[in-house]
Design a protein around this motif. Structure first.
Motif, PDB file in Angstrom:
ATOM      1  N   LYS A 137       0.796  -1.035   0.036  1.00  0.00           N
ATOM      2  CA  LYS A 137       0.109  -0.015   0.052  1.00  0.00           C
ATOM      3  C   LYS A 137       0.943   1.288   0.113  1.00  0.00           C
ATOM      4  O   LYS A 137       0.856   2.136  -0.798  1.00  0.00           O
ATOM      5  CB  LYS A 137      -0.928  -0.028   1.416  1.00  0.00           C
ATOM      6  N   LYS A 138       1.811   1.120   0.842  1.00  0.00           N
ATOM      7  CA  LYS A 138       2.792   2.390   0.885  1.00  0.00           C
ATOM      8  C   LYS A 138       3.552   2.530  -0.526  1.00  0.00           C
ATOM      9  O   LYS A 138       3.794   3.778  -0.716  1.00  0.00           O
ATOM     10  CB  LYS A 138       4.040   2.110   2.175  1.00  0.00           C
ATOM     11  N   GLU A 139       3.971   1.479  -1.226  1.00  0.00           N
ATOM     12  CA  GLU A 139       4.579   1.641  -2.351  1.00  0.00           C
ATOM     13  C   GLU A 139       3.656   2.067  -3.285  1.00  0.00           C
ATOM     14  O   GLU A 139       4.210   2.374  -4.432  1.00  0.00           O
ATOM     15  CB  GLU A 139       5.195   0.286  -2.682  1.00  0.00           C
ATOM     16  N   GLY A 140       2.228   2.005  -3.271  1.00  0.00           N
ATOM     17  CA  GLY A 140       1.462   2.622  -4.088  1.00  0.00           C
ATOM     18  C   GLY A 140       1.134   1.627  -5.251  1.00  0.00           C
ATOM     19  O   GLY A 140       0.854   1.937  -6.512  1.00  0.00           O
ATOM     20  N   ILE A 141       1.310   0.107  -5.167  1.00  0.00           N
ATOM     21  CA  ILE A 141       1.184  -0.689  -6.235  1.00  0.00           C
ATOM     22  C   ILE A 141       0.110  -1.229  -6.459  1.00  0.00           C
ATOM     23  O   ILE A 141      -0.255  -1.717  -7.443  1.00  0.00           O
ATOM     24  CB  ILE A 141       2.249  -2.004  -5.953  1.00  0.00           C
ATOM     25  N   ALA A 142      -0.908  -1.008  -5.470  1.00  0.00           N
ATOM     26  CA  ALA A 142      -2.487  -1.183  -5.680  1.00  0.00           C
ATOM     27  C   ALA A 142      -3.179  -0.518  -4.650  1.00  0.00           C
ATOM     28  O   ALA A 142      -2.764  -0.480  -3.494  1.00  0.00           O
ATOM     29  CB  ALA A 142      -2.494  -2.688  -5.681  1.00  0.00           C
ATOM     30  N   SER A 143      -4.417  -0.343  -4.945  1.00  0.00           N
ATOM     31  CA  SER A 143      -5.566   0.219  -3.797  1.00  0.00           C
ATOM     32  C   SER A 143      -5.680  -0.805  -2.658  1.00  0.00           C
ATOM     33  O   SER A 143      -5.318  -1.976  -2.769  1.00  0.00           O
ATOM     34  CB  SER A 143      -6.649   0.519  -4.482  1.00  0.00           C
ATOM     35  N   THR A 144      -6.197  -0.296  -1.574  1.00  0.00           N
ATOM     36  CA  THR A 144      -6.408  -0.844  -0.225  1.00  0.00           C
ATOM     37  C   THR A 144      -7.321  -2.117  -0.753  1.00  0.00           C
ATOM     38  O   THR A 144      -7.212  -3.370  -0.454  1.00  0.00           O
ATOM     39  CB  THR A 144      -7.199   0.008   0.615  1.00  0.00           C
ATOM     40  N   GLU A 145      -8.344  -1.669  -1.288  1.00  0.00           N
ATOM     41  CA  GLU A 145      -9.420  -2.706  -1.823  1.00  0.00           C
ATOM     42  C   GLU A 145      -8.876  -3.820  -2.639  1.00  0.00           C
ATOM     43  O   GLU A 145      -9.127  -4.866  -2.588  1.00  0.00           O
ATOM     44  CB  GLU A 145     -10.666  -2.103  -2.602  1.00  0.00           C
ATOM     45  N   ASP A 146      -8.107  -3.415  -3.587  1.00  0.00           N
ATOM     46  CA  ASP A 146      -7.632  -4.437  -4.500  1.00  0.00           C
ATOM     47  C   ASP A 146      -6.624  -5.401  -3.889  1.00  0.00           C
ATOM     48  O   ASP A 146      -6.567  -6.592  -4.231  1.00  0.00           O
ATOM     49  CB  ASP A 146      -6.949  -3.779  -5.777  1.00  0.00           C
ATOM     50  N   ILE A 147      -6.048  -4.881  -2.978  1.00  0.00           N
ATOM     51  CA  ILE A 147      -5.024  -5.726  -2.122  1.00  0.00           C
ATOM     52  C   ILE A 147      -5.732  -6.753  -1.447  1.00  0.00           C
ATOM     53  O   ILE A 147      -5.587  -8.008  -1.454  1.00  0.00           O
ATOM     54  CB  ILE A 147      -4.262  -5.020  -1.229  1.00  0.00           C
ATOM     55  N   ASP A 148      -6.770  -6.188  -0.918  1.00  0.00           N
ATOM     56  CA  ASP A 148      -7.615  -7.113   0.004  1.00  0.00           C
ATOM     57  C   ASP A 148      -8.365  -8.218  -1.093  1.00  0.00           C
ATOM     58  O   ASP A 148      -8.526  -9.449  -0.698  1.00  0.00           O
ATOM     59  CB  ASP A 148      -8.668  -6.217   0.893  1.00  0.00           C
ATOM     60  N   THR A 149      -8.939  -7.810  -1.914  1.00  0.00           N
ATOM     61  CA  THR A 149      -9.819  -8.505  -2.882  1.00  0.00           C
ATOM     62  C   THR A 149      -8.787  -9.702  -3.470  1.00  0.00           C
ATOM     63  O   THR A 149      -9.080 -10.945  -3.411  1.00  0.00           O
ATOM     64  CB  THR A 149     -10.218  -7.669  -4.121  1.00  0.00           C
ATOM     65  N   ALA A 150      -7.626  -9.094  -3.825  1.00  0.00           N
ATOM     66  CA  ALA A 150      -6.605 -10.187  -4.399  1.00  0.00           C
ATOM     67  C   ALA A 150      -6.184 -11.419  -3.245  1.00  0.00           C
ATOM     68  O   ALA A 150      -6.502 -12.716  -3.870  1.00  0.00           O
ATOM     69  CB  ALA A 150      -5.442  -9.406  -4.997  1.00  0.00           C
ATOM     70  N   VAL A 151      -5.967 -11.020  -2.117  1.00  0.00           N
ATOM     71  CA  VAL A 151      -5.706 -11.701  -1.131  1.00  0.00           C
ATOM     72  C   VAL A 151      -7.036 -12.944  -0.915  1.00  0.00           C
ATOM     73  O   VAL A 151      -6.866 -14.137  -0.901  1.00  0.00           O
ATOM     74  CB  VAL A 151      -5.195 -11.352   0.016  1.00  0.00           C
ATOM     75  N   LYS A 152      -8.038 -11.930  -0.802  1.00  0.00           N
ATOM     76  CA  LYS A 152      -9.433 -13.157  -0.442  1.00  0.00           C
ATOM     77  C   LYS A 152      -9.626 -14.101  -1.814  1.00  0.00           C
ATOM     78  O   LYS A 152      -9.835 -15.215  -1.342  1.00  0.00           O
ATOM     79  CB  LYS A 152     -10.588 -12.224  -0.661  1.00  0.00           C
ATOM     80  N   LEU A 153      -9.467 -13.470  -2.937  1.00  0.00           N
ATOM     81  CA  LEU A 153     -10.030 -14.493  -3.902  1.00  0.00           C
ATOM     82  C   LEU A 153      -8.797 -15.434  -4.312  1.00  0.00           C
ATOM     83  O   LEU A 153      -9.077 -16.515  -4.729  1.00  0.00           O
ATOM     84  CB  LEU A 153     -10.420 -13.786  -5.217  1.00  0.00           C
ATOM     85  N   ALA A 154      -7.736 -14.966  -4.502  1.00  0.00           N
ATOM     86  CA  ALA A 154      -6.497 -15.817  -4.884  1.00  0.00           C
ATOM     87  C   ALA A 154      -6.369 -17.015  -3.935  1.00  0.00           C
ATOM     88  O   ALA A 154      -5.978 -18.278  -4.433  1.00  0.00           O
ATOM     89  CB  ALA A 154      -5.430 -14.984  -5.035  1.00  0.00           C
ATOM     90  N   PHE A 155      -6.430 -16.628  -2.575  1.00  0.00           N
ATOM     91  CA  PHE A 155      -6.284 -17.769  -1.528  1.00  0.00           C
ATOM     92  C   PHE A 155      -7.319 -18.209  -0.791  1.00  0.00           C
ATOM     93  O   PHE A 155      -7.129 -19.053  -0.005  1.00  0.00           O
ATOM     94  CB  PHE A 155      -5.047 -17.225  -0.530  1.00  0.00           C
ATOM     95  N   ASN A 156      -8.531 -17.881  -1.276  1.00  0.00           N
ATOM     96  CA  ASN A 156      -9.876 -18.248  -0.396  1.00  0.00           C
ATOM     97  C   ASN A 156      -9.626 -17.979   1.069  1.00  0.00           C
ATOM     98  O   ASN A 156     -10.179 -18.652   1.778  1.00  0.00           O
ATOM     99  CB  ASN A 156      -9.956 -19.545  -0.621  1.00  0.00           C
TER     100      ASN A 156
END
Ligand SMILES: NC(=O)c1ccc[n+]([C@@H]2O[C@H](COP(=O)([O-])OP(=O)(O)OC[C@H]3O[C@@H](n4cnc5c(N)ncnc54)[C@H](O)[C@@H]3O)[C@@H](O)[C@H]2O)c1
Length: 283
Positions: free
Chosen positions: A206-225
């Motif tokens: 998040k600090k490095e600005g590579i993705a939004s808060t929502e997208d980081i959370d969505t990625a982890v939820k859906l990629a790893f269940n």
């Protein structure tokens, strides 16, 4: 030794959950805290939880809920609370000095064969027991929140914990219908060390600005269940708690665990997460 009566020290989120859990499985529980007001609040939260998650769902009857409540005795004095129990489970604030002091006092006052357990989520069990004479009876029993619901117990074997104590703690944990894992004492054990690293790395992203808060959370939820993303989890647990854990792990295990500068800044600015209504999300 057979455990029948349990003392729980600290009637906050975890202590009240552990008291409820032990009582559900038939143990007599002495619940102690620093004042009666906290104890009364704990009892009414246990009552609410029993009604909401057990009675309303048809898992237990009104009578059974009442019996469970009646097995929990609120005790104002620690000396009284540790009388006639076979295990003491400590769930006070996550503070090494406080826990060391408490275990030294418990070790002095409790009969030799009483097991002394800590529900710490990160602190070394060996260090917690360092001021006690009999360190063989000190063990970590790490419950998860909410204790009556979560399936896992992590047992932490300190450097000096005896095999007998480990075995009795294992039987006790299994009697609470939990799956038990055992870990040799190491800061953060298995669970806290891993979840901290995941959350801290997400905060760095998040600090490095590579993705939004929502997208980081969505990625982890859906990629790893995963049921929750790391940033919403950090808000839920408390960013202040993760900062505290990160500083401890960095001190004990090395620089690799240093909290993200963004985490440090957020805590400084009072962005603790849900408890201050602002964190990675607004509440
Ligand atoms: N909250 C969680 O999700 C979670 C999960 C697993 C483990 N833990 C661990 O459980 C412990 C308790 O956490 P919590 O979230 O329940 O904290 P909490 O702040 O909700 O409750 C702590 C309680 O301890 C009491 N207390 C403090 N000093 C005391 C003393 N000397 N004697 C008796 N009571 C005392 C406080 O009055 C308070 O009621 C911590 O070590 C924490 O790391 C927490």
């Amino acid at each position: 030794m057979e455990i029948k009566n349990v003392c729980v020290i600290g009637a906050g989120v975890m202590g009240s959950g552990i008291a409820q859990l032990a009582s559900i499985y038939g143990y007599q529980v002495n619940l102690v805290d620093i004042n009666e007001n906290i104890l009364e609040k704990a009892k009414s939260s246990i009552e609410k939880n029993l009604n909401r998650f057990f009675v309303a769902k048809g898992k237990i009857s009104d009578n059974e809920a009442e019996e469970i409540l009646n097995r929990i005795r609120l005790v104002a004095e620690r000396e009284d609370a540790i009388t006639d129990v076979q295990i003491v489970i400590e769930a006070v604030f996550e503070d090494m000095d406080l826990k060391q002091q408490l275990f030294s006092e418990l070790d002095e006052k409790c009969d030799e064969d009483i097991i002394l357990a800590s529900n710490t989520s990160s602190l070394s069990i060996t260090d917690i027991g360092t001021k006690a004479k009999n360190q063989e009876r000190i063990i970590g029993i790490h419950f998860f929140n909410p204790a009556p619901v979560m399936k896992l117990i992590e047992l932490i074997k300190g450097k000096n914990t005896s095999n007998d104590v480990l075995e009795t703690a294992m039987k006790f944990s299994e009697s609470l219908n939990k799956t038990v894992v055992t870990v040799n004492d190491s800061p953060g054990f298995i669970t806290t060390r891993l979840i901290y690293v995941l959350c801290n790395e997400a905060i760095n992203m998040k600090k490095e600005g590579i993705a939004s808060t929502e997208d980081i959370d969505t990625a982890v939820k859906l990629a790893f269940n995963f049921p929750m993303g790391p940033l919403e989890l950090s808000d839920l647990v408390g960013n202040d708690i993760y900062l505290h854990i990160g500083e401890y792990l960095a001190k004990e295990l090395g620089e690799h665990y240093q909290p993200s500068p963004l985490l440090t800044k957020m805590v400084k600015d009072n962005y603790f997460g849900r408890k201050t209504n602002k964190g990675f999300y607004n509440y």
